[in-house]
Design a protein around this motif. Sequence first.
Motif, PDB file in Angstrom:
ATOM      1  N   GLN A   1      -4.629  -3.699   3.682  1.00 61.87           N
ATOM      2  CA  GLN A   1      -3.694  -3.289   2.640  1.00 61.87           C
ATOM      3  C   GLN A   1      -2.563  -2.490   3.272  1.00 61.87           C
ATOM      4  OE1 GLN A   1      -5.561  -0.924  -0.419  1.00 61.87           O
ATOM      5  NE2 GLN A   1      -3.819  -1.080  -1.823  1.00 61.87           N
ATOM      6  N   LEU A   2      -1.353  -2.669   2.776  1.00 59.21           N
ATOM      7  CA  LEU A   2      -0.184  -1.928   3.253  1.00 59.21           C
ATOM      8  C   LEU A   2      -0.221  -0.535   2.645  1.00 59.21           C
ATOM      9  CD1 LEU A   2       2.473  -1.935   4.845  1.00 59.21           C
ATOM     10  CD2 LEU A   2       3.596  -2.840   2.817  1.00 59.21           C
ATOM     11  N   LYS A   3      -0.693   0.448   3.459  1.00 53.29           N
ATOM     12  CA  LYS A   3      -0.958   1.799   2.942  1.00 53.29           C
ATOM     13  C   LYS A   3      -1.844   1.645   1.703  1.00 53.29           C
ATOM     14  CE  LYS A   3       2.479   4.755   3.282  1.00 53.29           C
ATOM     15  NZ  LYS A   3       3.824   5.387   3.238  1.00 53.29           N
ATOM     16  N   LEU A   4      -1.421   2.260   0.570  1.00 51.19           N
ATOM     17  CA  LEU A   4      -2.101   1.989  -0.695  1.00 51.19           C
ATOM     18  C   LEU A   4      -1.156   1.261  -1.635  1.00 51.19           C
ATOM     19  CD1 LEU A   4      -4.232   5.190  -1.400  1.00 51.19           C
ATOM     20  CD2 LEU A   4      -5.054   2.885  -0.939  1.00 51.19           C
TER      21      LEU A   4
ATOM     22  N   TYR B   1       7.991   4.044   1.873  1.00 53.56           N
ATOM     23  CA  TYR B   1       8.046   5.220   1.006  1.00 53.56           C
ATOM     24  C   TYR B   1       7.122   6.284   1.588  1.00 53.56           C
ATOM     25  CZ  TYR B   1       3.610   3.277  -0.617  1.00 53.56           C
ATOM     26  OH  TYR B   1       2.328   2.788  -0.667  1.00 53.56           O
ATOM     27  N   GLU B   2       7.291   7.504   1.128  1.00 52.64           N
ATOM     28  CA  GLU B   2       6.447   8.608   1.591  1.00 52.64           C
ATOM     29  C   GLU B   2       5.707   9.202   0.396  1.00 52.64           C
ATOM     30  OE1 GLU B   2       5.714   9.605   4.586  1.00 52.64           O
ATOM     31  OE2 GLU B   2       7.027   8.100   5.512  1.00 52.64           O
ATOM     32  N   LYS B   3       4.394   9.020   0.385  1.00 53.23           N
ATOM     33  CA  LYS B   3       3.546   9.635  -0.638  1.00 53.23           C
ATOM     34  C   LYS B   3       2.284  10.163   0.029  1.00 53.23           C
ATOM     35  CE  LYS B   3       4.917   7.100  -4.820  1.00 53.23           C
ATOM     36  NZ  LYS B   3       4.417   6.306  -5.978  1.00 53.23           N
ATOM     37  N   LEU B   4       1.597  11.043  -0.672  1.00 53.01           N
ATOM     38  CA  LEU B   4       0.339  11.581  -0.172  1.00 53.01           C
ATOM     39  C   LEU B   4      -0.783  10.568  -0.397  1.00 53.01           C
ATOM     40  CD1 LEU B   4       0.668  15.196  -1.647  1.00 53.01           C
ATOM     41  CD2 LEU B   4       1.104  14.492   0.713  1.00 53.01           C
TER      42      LEU B   4
ATOM     43  N   ARG C   1       1.031  10.916 -10.088  1.00 50.80           N
ATOM     44  CA  ARG C   1       1.093   9.565  -9.520  1.00 50.80           C
ATOM     45  C   ARG C   1       2.403   9.312  -8.794  1.00 50.80           C
ATOM     46  NH1 ARG C   1       3.739   5.720 -12.642  1.00 50.80           N
ATOM     47  NH2 ARG C   1       4.485   6.407 -14.681  1.00 50.80           N
ATOM     48  N   GLU C   2       3.444  10.113  -9.107  1.00 50.28           N
ATOM     49  CA  GLU C   2       4.716   9.968  -8.395  1.00 50.28           C
ATOM     50  C   GLU C   2       4.607  10.490  -6.967  1.00 50.28           C
ATOM     51  OE1 GLU C   2       7.719  11.881 -10.667  1.00 50.28           O
ATOM     52  OE2 GLU C   2       7.236  10.799 -12.518  1.00 50.28           O
TER      53      GLU C   2
END
Length: 520
Positions: free
Chosen positions: A89-92, A167-170, A192-193
């Motif tokens: 999977q590409l990141k999540l 993108y950058e997310k936790l 969720r953002e």
Amino acid sequence: MEGLMLARVLRDLSPQLPLRTLGWVFPDETTAALLLEGAGLSRTNLVLSYRPPQPVVFLSRERLRGDPRSPFQRFLANRVRGDLLAAEQLKLDRVIALHFAGETGFVDQAPTRLLFEVTGRNANLLVLDAGQGFSGRVVMAAREITGSRNRFRTIRTGGPYTPPPPYEKLDPRTLSADQARQLADLPIGRWRERLDGLGPLLGAELARRAGLSPDQPPGEHWPEALAAVQALTLDPTVSEGVMEGGAREAARGEKAATLRRALREPLEKRVTLLRNQLADVTRAEAGLSDAAQDREEADLLMAYAHTVTPGASSVTLNTFDGSGERAVALEPNLSAVQNAEKRYTRARRREDVYLRLAEREGPLRAELTEAEARVRDLDLATLEQLSALAAQVQSEKPEKSPYGTRFVTPSGLEAIVGRNNKENATLTHRLGRSMDFWFHAQGYPGSHVLVRSGARELDLPDILFAARLAAANSKARGSSNVPVDYTRIKHVWKPRGAPAGQVHYTDQKTVFVDGTLPGS
């Protein structure tokens, strides 16, 4: 289908890999099912449903049937063969890649990758050539995406595959206590953002498991919110209540996110513009020292003009305060007095620029503070607040016409502002009628303003309104007491051979106004 749900499917599948494939079946025109078999897994179908707007992937033991129903499905059945070696999977993100070994036979089939974009309305299934990661050549796509459908990203058979933008997310699977504490002031419905793999439904489910309403920040209860995140990563299922009530909240959240994106760009552009304008003030202030030097050298040249040799390119003169000598560069084709006058002119220009810009500094800083606050408030604004802000921003935009920017005067007359020389000429010489009124800042380059009054006279509020439009759309923007001339169109004409937008006029009257837009 959301990122954590995809991760759950791959988590169940990956420990069994590699698996033997027993062939494809196609229950309908947008569903492909691959029968898998392995030592630790009884016969199971990996079902890929790529119908927009709700694509899904899941494992099923149901017996499925169906022949290929499209050229893509026939290609899939013939070319994507061999053991299923890996699934990633590409990141999540909602993108997965399945790696196939290929097979040998009468006609050998090369290794391939099957890429599934589980992305709502943009769902797609693609066959890529063998390789690593999420880039490569598209061998065939279920849906071809051309530039006419998506100007940011195209998918064409034979072309290179471009993954969704980064993108950058936790990562919720590794979310730490410190990271959760930093999110404590953000409404739980908007986590969720910031967290990868969560969409509207899982965002609503997270709020339910944390015992909070979607618009409620966890605050001191962030540990409970963190525990809910950890539970959701292990079991990303959605309760029936969330599927019903949460769907409404999800729709509201999507609408709020859309408004937030639409508002952020113009507001950030406004902040950038205001910062650049304040930087102009700073540069103009720095130019005052150059102006002082020009004046000092001009004074010396005027005092010692009789000692300067004509045609000299420089001269050394004694300073007035007795501190020593000053070397002054000269233009040889000008006399000493002419060199001095040129310096005086340059100094006055720099000083005038500074004074004009300095008058704007206070209003600019106040406007910048307000604009920055608007940008900050976007992240915490509710749907209702975002809707109100969108309406306010829209009301602040002047209406545009094919010939310029359109405004309405206090008495309801149409006022049109030219945005360039071509539009100025069009407004003045083609659109305006002889008895309409024409406005222009006196002595400053700027826009022509046409007030379509017909034969009637203008009331004073209309005159001041149009005059401020002319002043604010000229080089005198932001200044006070800007002189603006106005007259009937019949008294305005273009000199023979003059460029577009250049005019002469008579019978004018003059008013003095501030160089700011009406209402600001």
